[in-house]
Enzyme design. Sequence first.
Site, PDB file in Angstrom:
ATOM      1  CB  CYS A   1     -73.490   0.984 -73.375  1.00  0.00           C
ATOM      2  SG  CYS A   1     -74.230   0.857 -75.007  1.00  0.00           S
TER       3      CYS A   1
ATOM      4  CG  HIS B   1     -77.363   3.494 -71.621  1.00  0.00           C
ATOM      5  ND1 HIS B   1     -76.196   4.208 -71.472  1.00  0.00           N
ATOM      6  CD2 HIS B   1     -77.366   3.014 -72.884  1.00  0.00           C
ATOM      7  CE1 HIS B   1     -75.524   4.168 -72.613  1.00  0.00           C
ATOM      8  NE2 HIS B   1     -76.212   3.451 -73.487  1.00  0.00           N
TER       9      HIS B   1
ATOM     10  CD  GLU C   1     -76.554   5.087 -67.996  1.00  0.00           C
ATOM     11  OE1 GLU C   1     -76.666   3.884 -67.657  1.00  0.00           O
ATOM     12  OE2 GLU C   1     -75.968   5.446 -69.042  1.00  0.00           O
TER      13      GLU C   1
HETATM   14  N1  GLN Z   1     -70.249   2.540 -79.334  1.00  0.00           N
HETATM   15  C1  GLN Z   1     -70.993   1.397 -78.882  1.00  0.00           C
HETATM   16  C2  GLN Z   1     -72.126   1.041 -79.825  1.00  0.00           C
HETATM   17  O1  GLN Z   1     -72.565   1.851 -80.602  1.00  0.00           O
HETATM   18  C3  GLN Z   1     -71.509   1.616 -77.466  1.00  0.00           C
HETATM   19  C4  GLN Z   1     -72.504   2.726 -77.351  1.00  0.00           C
HETATM   20  C5  GLN Z   1     -72.699   3.218 -75.924  1.00  0.00           C
HETATM   21  O2  GLN Z   1     -71.867   2.982 -75.056  1.00  0.00           O
HETATM   22  N2  GLN Z   1     -73.779   3.930 -75.679  1.00  0.00           N
HETATM   23  O3  GLN Z   1     -72.599  -0.056 -79.801  1.00  0.00           O
END
Ligand code: GLN
Length: 545
Positions: free
Chosen positions: A383, A509, A511
């Site tokens: 992310c 994600h 995970e």
């Molecule tokens: N802050 C980033 C976004 O909102 C990444 C979010 C995250 O890592 N879950 O796109």
Amino acid sequence: MSNTKYIFVTGGVTSSLGKGIISASLAKLLQARGYSVTIQKLDPYINVDPGTMNPYEHGECYVTDDGAETDLDLGHYERFLSVPTSQANNVTTGKIYQSVIDKERRGDYLGKTVQVIPHITDEIKSRIRLLGKTGNYQVVITEIGGTVGDIESLPYVEAVRQMKWELGKDCLVIHLTLIPYLSTTGELKTKPTQHSVKMLQEYGVQPDILVCRTEHKLNKDIRNKIALFCNVATEAVIESIDASTIYEVPLLMEKEKLDIVVLNKLGLPVPENIDMEDWKQFLQKLKHPKFEVRVGLIGKYIELKDSYKSIAEGLIHGGVANNCRVKVEWIHSEWINEENVAEKLAGLSGILVAPGFGKRGIEGKISSIRYAREHQIPFLGICLGMQCAVIEFARNVMGKSDAHSTEINPSTSNAVIDLLETQKNITNKGGTMRLGAYPCQLKEDTKISAVYKERNISERHRHRYEFNNEYLGDFEKAGMIASGINPEGGLVEIVELINHPWFIGVQFHPEYKSTVMKPHPLFVGFVNAAVEINSLKAHSTTAAN
Ligand code: GLN
């Protein structure tokens, strides 16, 4: 199908005794005996969900397929059971009140005074029964967050009392307590457990089973004493001794016959066959690895390891699949800069840059990624970690020195990561990100397609910002390719480097979907790449000697 059975798990004496792990372990054993089980968590706080909380407050925010931002215990439930959870598996006081107040405004209770009892307790009960009503589960385990005696837990305990009264043999209560050990006298003390059970009894709830957390074995005398003073059968006093890994707990509970006591009390047959062989094999491999690698986890919430719970577990699963112990070095992104990065990351066989929000520590993440790219160290960016990989590449390879995400620098002239169009007019913070499962199509002959060994995948998201497709052509020419695309909107979900042994950034994600029985391919692939680099390094030092 016969009536759904409801099991409640409450906690006493202190928080952090591991109700989530006990619930997941019991569910695992029932599943291994052939029952269909789900687990639900009731959280007594007023936030509608933990999505608006800082990870320091609450640890990681876990996301389900259907886009619920939930308590991290749901991660344990999925990792143990390999069965997806949903919106209905996590209920908070915020959700309960929101729905009761909405009903009041709609006039559903017209003419009535709306009160904690019966309106709030009825709403709690209906949320508990919701999972049973799907017809998918023979057993629903409901974990009540907090500790019995907390003011905010009261309506939940009252709902449990009512359900126990209404359901009779179809319901039971397991109370988890602590048996402290006093080293000065060398004794285990049962009094805190007695007091905690008394408190439950004051609320009208008699626990059926006590699970006692302890550092030392409980002998027959102590079990008898607890049973006599707490009105439970001796075989229903279950010892839960400290374990070296959470994955051992189901087997410890099996030894204590927790599942058998539960099935007997619920009047359910106890199938003789219990299928825990694969689980035992996993544990065996976890305890006796052939290799070891050191991997750096770069994040800004590392003071509280629960902030990255699912990633840490994903690395364990990926490690076991490679017969490898993954030693995680938790590295604060704020400690890293261009000058010290080589020293801070020296000797690592893999670098994982974690998800996150906001500016703090971002430059340390970017420096770490540059180091991984230039030194050909296996890299996984998740992310925000993927977004930082894009920024780093734009700055240091494509020469766009001010490249950034508009989350961090809204006035950058190279917004390589930008707000999604659909996010631009959103002002509310809770539940408004791109959340939950989205499909992704992988490009053939890429690193990622070798990792997944399939073309179409589905992964869970939690973000507002996205790769800016205006730059895609330039990136691909320079050697960073988009190897996974959302088939509906063309959003870039995965990037990888052409000239690197293993460098992958994912907008989603992975995970959240790694489980004991189905380790996620990205963690398996990442650890595998780390093992290979490690053995190459070992080879070259032996050759040099
Ligand atoms: N802050 C980033 C976004 O909102 C990444 C979010 C995250 O890592 N879950 O796109």
